[in-house]
Structure formats: C-alpha cells, structure tokens
Scaffold this active site. Structure first.
Site, PDB file in Angstrom:
ATOM      1  N   LYS A 187       9.403  11.894  15.254  1.00  0.00           N
ATOM      2  CA  LYS A 187      10.486  12.650  16.154  1.00  0.00           C
ATOM      3  C   LYS A 187      11.705  13.259  15.478  1.00  0.00           C
ATOM      4  CE  LYS A 187      12.340  13.110  20.585  1.00  0.00           C
ATOM      5  NZ  LYS A 187      11.294  14.235  21.176  1.00  0.00           N
ATOM      6  N   ILE A 225      -7.714  -4.661   1.377  1.00  0.00           N
ATOM      7  CA  ILE A 225      -7.290  -4.137  -0.038  1.00  0.00           C
ATOM      8  C   ILE A 225      -6.445  -5.352  -0.659  1.00  0.00           C
ATOM      9  CG2 ILE A 225      -5.645  -2.448  -1.021  1.00  0.00           C
ATOM     10  CD1 ILE A 225      -7.585  -0.990   0.704  1.00  0.00           C
ATOM     11  N   LYS A 271      -1.860  -0.394  16.145  1.00  0.00           N
ATOM     12  CA  LYS A 271      -2.558   0.712  15.182  1.00  0.00           C
ATOM     13  C   LYS A 271      -3.557   1.460  15.986  1.00  0.00           C
ATOM     14  CE  LYS A 271      -0.963  -1.147  11.411  1.00  0.00           C
ATOM     15  NZ  LYS A 271      -0.082  -0.095  10.461  1.00  0.00           N
ATOM     16  N   ILE A 299       0.907  -1.165  -0.174  1.00  0.00           N
ATOM     17  CA  ILE A 299       0.188  -0.110  -0.159  1.00  0.00           C
ATOM     18  C   ILE A 299       0.754   1.113   0.046  1.00  0.00           C
ATOM     19  CG2 ILE A 299      -1.380   1.301   1.504  1.00  0.00           C
ATOM     20  CD1 ILE A 299      -3.072  -1.412   2.131  1.00  0.00           C
ATOM     21  N   SER A 327      -2.809   3.189   9.744  1.00  0.00           N
ATOM     22  CA  SER A 327      -3.204   2.302  10.591  1.00  0.00           C
ATOM     23  C   SER A 327      -4.014   1.068  10.053  1.00  0.00           C
ATOM     24  CB  SER A 327      -3.963   2.886  11.596  1.00  0.00           C
ATOM     25  OG  SER A 327      -5.371   3.556  11.358  1.00  0.00           O
ATOM     26  N   ASP A 361      16.137   0.545   9.750  1.00  0.00           N
ATOM     27  CA  ASP A 361      15.108   0.245  10.346  1.00  0.00           C
ATOM     28  C   ASP A 361      14.490   1.036  11.060  1.00  0.00           C
ATOM     29  OD1 ASP A 361      13.570  -1.630  12.283  1.00  0.00           O
ATOM     30  OD2 ASP A 361      15.166  -3.314  12.168  1.00  0.00           O
TER      31      ASP A 361
END
Ligand code: COA
Length: 270
Positions: A136, A200, A171, A30, A153, A76
């Site tokens: 952040k 999806i 999520k 996605i 999410s 990562d």
C-alpha cells in the site's frame, strides 16, 4: 541465523543497474539471499525489519561481499507509520523504487490446542497485514517506475501442514493478494508474482519446522538451497519474465509431505 548465499552469476552482471529494491525481512534467511542476488546484479537495496542491530550488520556484510549498496531501515511491517517512513526515506535517498519483496514473516510450530488468540493474530498481522501495508505504501512509486513485486509465501497450505495453520492461512491469503494485485496493477505496468519456497536448507524456518527432514520425500532428492530462491527472484524481476504476472512460482523440488494419522499426536514424515 545468517544465511550467506554464494551467488552463481547465471544472469548478466548488470541486469538491475540503476534499479532500487526494497525488501522486508531482507536482513536474514531466504530474503537476505534474494536481496544479495539483486545487489550482485547491480540493484541498490533497502532492507527492512525489526531488529536494528542485526539489520545494520547484515547490510554491512552484504555491502562488503557484493561491493554494492545495501541500506538498512528498522521498523515493524505491522505498523503503517513505520512503513510509510521507510518508503519516504527510500525515495529521498534513491529517488525511485523499482522492485518490492514482501518477505517479512514470523512463525513457530503450534497445535490448534496450544495456539492462543494472540498467537494466531500475531502471525496473520506480520505476514498478511505486513504484506498489505508495505505494498500500500509503495504502490504509487512502483506504478511510476513500472516496477514489479514478489510476495514470498510457502507451500504449507497446499496440503494443510500440521501445526502450521497460522502461517498457512496467512500465506494462502498472500497468494490471493498476488493474483488480485496482478489484475489490478497490470494496467499500470506493475507485475506481481509470488515465490513459494519448499524445504530450504539452513534457514531458521527449516531448522524449527523440519528438524527430521528426509530428502526421500523430495522427487529431486535434495533440499532446496537459498540460491534456488535467489535465482528465481532474479528471473522474475528480469525482462525475461516481462509477460509473467499473477503467478506463484513453487520452488520445492516437488516436495511431497506425508501425514500419518494414527494416534495423537499427528506423525509427520517429510
Ligand atoms: N508457540 C506458541 N505460541 C507462540 C510461540 C510458540 N512457539 N511463539 C510465540 N507465540 C505466541 C505468544 O505466546 C503470544 O501469544 P500470547 O500473548 O497469547 O501468549 C503471541 O504468539 C505473540 O508472541 P510475541 O513473542 O509476543 O510476538 P512478537 O510479535 O514479539 O513475535 C514472532 C512473534 C512470531 C515473530 C515470534 O514468535 C518470533 O520471534 N519467532 C521467531 C522468528 C521467526 O519467526 N522467524 C521466521 C521463521 S519462518
């Protein structure tokens, strides 16, 4: 799996000309379609995930397909040092950051019994801490550009989907961050929204999580396409959404999950 999106140009071609997107998880599924749609509308994109070879291949393919610019940085999301380096490289290369997609995620089906301490922690770390870490590291640049964030999410936690407590918990917390950040970053001109994809088609997640999917459970009578998420992304990042923040846009055809508790194991019918 490579999901290649055929982007219909609903919005103006050059909507995001001169803008820069950073997308974690942008090399596949996605998030690749979200990235590609943004590049199709003129943005330059940086995609970030663990597998360097896959990521660089995806960037090459997207550049060829769109004629735009996609740059791959491997790392990562669980490692703040990787993230800070990636944001630094992005700023050195493009001088600015306008849009951030927090899309990197890990998932598998597991019952409560089979889910180890480490398995639960791993998904929370990739999905939730990854979203926190990246934002952040990027936030000061987004404040400078008065940019926008989309947190990806899911709809798993709305009903409490079986075998998905690790992803659902992550999520749900990501949806919470969307709202907290919208409140805190709004005065700095940064909008923060979420997209919660339902079922999806042709994604790794759907192949693993819902092999027996029946579209009768979807009031719109079809599975979603990556295109549906891509177009929602373009809208939420566009000026058309300039007064929308703190919203989680559910893109699921109003999918209704039915859970039948008879005997163990739980029967899920989609
Ligand atoms: N069922 C139960 N536990 C699983 C699991 C599964 N299918 N897959 C991984 N785990 C557990 C591991 O056993 C390990 O726990 P342990 O140490 O107690 O045995 C823990 O999760 C960490 O797994 P590991 O593979 O070492 O972590 P990783 O950081 O390399 O990868 C994932 C974690 C989630 C990314 C990995 O499972 C994965 O590659 N998934 C497929 C890709 C994916 O999730 N795509 C997104 C689809 S929505």
């Amino acid at each position: 799996m490579t999901v290649v999106v055929e982007t219909t140009q609903i919005f103006k071609d050059n909507l995001f000309k001169g803008k820069v997107l950073f997308c974690s998880g942008g090399g596949s599924g996605i998030c690749r379609s979200m990235t590609e749609a943004m590049v199709n509308h003129g943005a330059k994109a940086v995609i970030f995930s663990r597998s360097k070879d896959k990521l660089e291949k995806a960037a090459r393919e997207m550049c060829l397909k769109t004629g735009g610019e996609v740059f791959a940085i491997a790392g990562d999301v669980r490692n703040p040092a990787d993230i800070e380096r990636a944001i630094k490289v992005t700023i050195e290369k493009y001088g600015q950051l306008d849009f951030l997609i927090n899309g990197a995620a890990g998932n598998f089906l597991s019952s409560f019994n089979d889910l180890s301490y480490n398995a639960f922690r791993t998904v929370i770390e990739i999905d939730l801490l990854g979203t926190f870490n990246l934002t952040k590291a990027a936030v000061e640049h987004l404040k400078k550009s008065k940019g926008a964030i989309i947190n990806v999410s899911a709809t798993l936690h709305y009903t409490g989907t079986p075998f998905q407590q690790h992803a659902g918990a992550a999520k749900a917390a990501i949806d919470a961050l969307t709202k907290h950040w919208a409140v805190e970053l709004g005065p700095h001109g940064v909008r923060v929204n979420g997209i919660a994809p339902g079922p999806i088609a042709s994604t790794v997640g759907m192949e693993k999580l819902g092999p027996a999917f029946d579209t009768k459970g979807v009031p719109l009578q079809r599975m979603g396409e990556v295109q549906d998420i891509a177009q929602s992304t373009v809208f939420l990042f566009s000026e058309g959404a300039s007064y929308i923040t703190g919203v989680v846009l559910v893109v699921d055809g109003k999918h209704l999950i039915k859970i039948k508790h008879t005997h163990t194991p739980i029967h899920i019918s989609y």
